[in-house]
Design an enzyme around this catalytic site. Structure first.
Site, PDB file in Angstrom:
ATOM      1  N   ASP A  16       0.499  -1.493  -0.212  1.00  0.00           N
ATOM      2  CA  ASP A  16       0.034  -0.066   0.150  1.00  0.00           C
ATOM      3  C   ASP A  16       0.837   0.914   0.488  1.00  0.00           C
ATOM      4  O   ASP A  16       2.208   0.849   0.310  1.00  0.00           O
ATOM      5  CB  ASP A  16      -0.977   0.024   1.484  1.00  0.00           C
ATOM      6  CG  ASP A  16      -1.546   1.214   1.459  1.00  0.00           C
ATOM      7  OD1 ASP A  16      -2.015   1.831   0.825  1.00  0.00           O
ATOM      8  OD2 ASP A  16      -0.727   2.052   2.475  1.00  0.00           O
ATOM      9  N   ASP A  18      -0.238   5.260   0.735  1.00  0.00           N
ATOM     10  CA  ASP A  18      -0.004   6.008   2.116  1.00  0.00           C
ATOM     11  C   ASP A  18      -0.853   5.638   3.300  1.00  0.00           C
ATOM     12  O   ASP A  18      -1.069   4.619   3.667  1.00  0.00           O
ATOM     13  CB  ASP A  18      -1.781   6.133   1.100  1.00  0.00           C
ATOM     14  CG  ASP A  18      -1.301   7.505   0.168  1.00  0.00           C
ATOM     15  OD1 ASP A  18      -0.555   8.233  -0.509  1.00  0.00           O
ATOM     16  OD2 ASP A  18      -1.978   7.988  -0.191  1.00  0.00           O
ATOM     17  N   TYR A  27      -5.049  13.365   2.330  1.00  0.00           N
ATOM     18  CA  TYR A  27      -5.120  12.550   0.244  1.00  0.00           C
ATOM     19  C   TYR A  27      -3.873  13.550   0.419  1.00  0.00           C
ATOM     20  O   TYR A  27      -3.655  15.049   0.318  1.00  0.00           O
ATOM     21  CB  TYR A  27      -5.839  13.488  -0.014  1.00  0.00           C
ATOM     22  CG  TYR A  27      -7.378  12.806   0.054  1.00  0.00           C
ATOM     23  CD1 TYR A  27      -7.827  11.924  -0.473  1.00  0.00           C
ATOM     24  CD2 TYR A  27      -8.622  13.196   0.988  1.00  0.00           C
ATOM     25  CE1 TYR A  27      -8.569  10.806  -0.709  1.00  0.00           C
ATOM     26  CE2 TYR A  27      -9.406  13.110   1.128  1.00  0.00           C
ATOM     27  CZ  TYR A  27     -10.248  11.557   0.192  1.00  0.00           C
ATOM     28  OH  TYR A  27     -10.951  10.971   0.624  1.00  0.00           O
ATOM     29  N   THR A  58      -2.440   1.441  -5.096  1.00  0.00           N
ATOM     30  CA  THR A  58      -2.970   2.473  -3.872  1.00  0.00           C
ATOM     31  C   THR A  58      -4.540   3.023  -4.031  1.00  0.00           C
ATOM     32  O   THR A  58      -5.294   3.194  -5.668  1.00  0.00           O
ATOM     33  CB  THR A  58      -1.973   2.488  -3.636  1.00  0.00           C
ATOM     34  OG1 THR A  58      -2.379   4.204  -3.752  1.00  0.00           O
ATOM     35  CG2 THR A  58      -1.526   3.692  -5.482  1.00  0.00           C
ATOM     36  N   ASN A  59      -5.230   2.319  -4.086  1.00  0.00           N
ATOM     37  CA  ASN A  59      -6.676   3.483  -3.591  1.00  0.00           C
ATOM     38  C   ASN A  59      -6.031   5.149  -4.096  1.00  0.00           C
ATOM     39  O   ASN A  59      -5.553   5.656  -2.914  1.00  0.00           O
ATOM     40  CB  ASN A  59      -7.684   3.178  -2.824  1.00  0.00           C
ATOM     41  CG  ASN A  59      -8.068   1.860  -2.467  1.00  0.00           C
ATOM     42  OD1 ASN A  59      -7.946   1.291  -3.639  1.00  0.00           O
ATOM     43  ND2 ASN A  59      -9.136   0.580  -1.510  1.00  0.00           N
ATOM     44  N   GLN A  60      -6.686   5.409  -4.985  1.00  0.00           N
ATOM     45  CA  GLN A  60      -6.998   7.074  -4.914  1.00  0.00           C
ATOM     46  C   GLN A  60      -7.843   7.303  -5.043  1.00  0.00           C
ATOM     47  O   GLN A  60      -8.142   8.389  -5.971  1.00  0.00           O
ATOM     48  CB  GLN A  60      -5.077   7.434  -5.873  1.00  0.00           C
ATOM     49  CG  GLN A  60      -4.179   7.108  -5.405  1.00  0.00           C
ATOM     50  CD  GLN A  60      -3.356   7.730  -4.358  1.00  0.00           C
ATOM     51  OE1 GLN A  60      -3.844   8.520  -4.293  1.00  0.00           O
ATOM     52  NE2 GLN A  60      -2.676   6.939  -3.348  1.00  0.00           N
ATOM     53  N   SER A  61      -8.940   7.728  -4.679  1.00  0.00           N
ATOM     54  CA  SER A  61     -10.138   8.487  -4.972  1.00  0.00           C
ATOM     55  C   SER A  61      -9.807   9.502  -4.507  1.00  0.00           C
ATOM     56  O   SER A  61     -10.969  10.368  -5.394  1.00  0.00           O
ATOM     57  CB  SER A  61     -11.210   7.798  -3.337  1.00  0.00           C
ATOM     58  OG  SER A  61     -10.786   8.222  -2.503  1.00  0.00           O
ATOM     59  N   CYS A 106     -16.166  -0.060  -8.648  1.00  0.00           N
ATOM     60  CA  CYS A 106     -15.235  -0.475  -9.592  1.00  0.00           C
ATOM     61  C   CYS A 106     -14.791  -2.055  -9.050  1.00  0.00           C
ATOM     62  O   CYS A 106     -15.385  -2.667  -7.874  1.00  0.00           O
ATOM     63  CB  CYS A 106     -13.619   0.442 -10.031  1.00  0.00           C
ATOM     64  SG  CYS A 106     -13.053   0.315  -8.446  1.00  0.00           S
ATOM     65  N   CYS A 108     -11.157  -2.470  -9.141  1.00  0.00           N
ATOM     66  CA  CYS A 108      -9.434  -2.519  -8.968  1.00  0.00           C
ATOM     67  C   CYS A 108      -9.749  -1.907  -7.226  1.00  0.00           C
ATOM     68  O   CYS A 108      -8.306  -2.116  -6.984  1.00  0.00           O
ATOM     69  CB  CYS A 108      -8.847  -1.627  -9.668  1.00  0.00           C
ATOM     70  SG  CYS A 108     -10.235   0.018 -10.257  1.00  0.00           S
ATOM     71  N   LYS A 110      -8.889  -1.764  -3.875  1.00  0.00           N
ATOM     72  CA  LYS A 110      -8.868  -2.284  -2.533  1.00  0.00           C
ATOM     73  C   LYS A 110      -9.974  -2.448  -1.837  1.00  0.00           C
ATOM     74  O   LYS A 110     -10.098  -1.434  -1.184  1.00  0.00           O
ATOM     75  CB  LYS A 110      -7.594  -2.411  -1.948  1.00  0.00           C
ATOM     76  CG  LYS A 110      -5.951  -2.847  -2.357  1.00  0.00           C
ATOM     77  CD  LYS A 110      -5.376  -2.025  -1.599  1.00  0.00           C
ATOM     78  CE  LYS A 110      -5.371  -0.377  -2.158  1.00  0.00           C
ATOM     79  NZ  LYS A 110      -3.763   0.002  -1.298  1.00  0.00           N
TER      80      LYS A 110
HETATM   81 MG   LIG Z   1      -2.682   3.313   3.289  1.00  0.00          MG
HETATM   82 ZN   LIG Z   2     -10.883   0.843  -9.254  1.00  0.00          ZN
END
Ligand SMILES: [Mg+2]
Ligand SMILES: [Zn+2]
Length: 174
Positions: A16, A18, A27, A58-61, A106, A108, A110
């Protein structure tokens, strides 16, 4: 080709970003905010020395929310790559980023193991010989669903050195 001198060593480690590799500033929206977690530079250097692949998942919402653009997210990654290289010749082989919102549902984001499964197929990895390292339950769940070993680390928010060291260097060589 991956040379496996030590059969107990992992084939790849998925991180991961962040809170795990770098400080979680809620963020991360600018390259200036990239602060390496203590011990990470050495860890990545060690992994590279052993020919162990390193990935970021990485999740970058924040991208989906409009807090930063995809281009800015790539600049942040470039900064991280640079810091890792300069401080120990650490190397991230590939970055898998989900830019979607949770509500996008989605495949993808996590804890979906999509990127982990994809990487295992693309790189010919045995998931059971890979690690997923993260600071959240969703990281660990993704790793478990992909059949990987997992390591939950305390969230790093830019605190002083020593209070949140990652233990993977000890774990992988034990
Ligand atoms: Mg994290
Ligand atoms: Zn996604």
């Amino acid at each position: 080709m991956i040379l496996q001198y030590h059969t107990h060593l992992p084939e790849a480690v998925f991180f991961d970003r962040d809170g795990t590799l770098i400080a979680d500033t809620h963020y991360v929206t600018s390259p200036d905010q990239v602060i390496l977690r203590p011990g990470i530079a050495n860890l990545l250097a060690t992994l590279r020395y052993h020919n162990i692949l390193c990935f970021i998942v990485t999740n970058q919402s924040g991208v989906g929310r409009g807090y930063l653009t995809y281009y800015e997210a790539c600049r942040i990654q470039k900064r991280l790559d640079w810091l890792l290289w300069c401080s120990g010749k650490g190397l991230i082989h590939h970055v898998f980023m989900c830019p979607h919102l949770p509500s996008d549902q989605c495949q993808c984001r996590k804890p979906n193991p999509y990127f982990l499964n994809h990487a295992c197929l693309a790189y010919g990895l045995n998931a059971r010989r890979c690690w997923m390292v993260g600071d959240k339950k969703s990281d660990i769940e993704a790793g478990k669903r992909a059949g990987m070993k997992t390591l939950l680390v305390p969230t790093f928010k830019g605190a002083k050195e020593g209070d949140s060291k990652i233990q993977l260097d000890r774990v992988i060589t034990s």
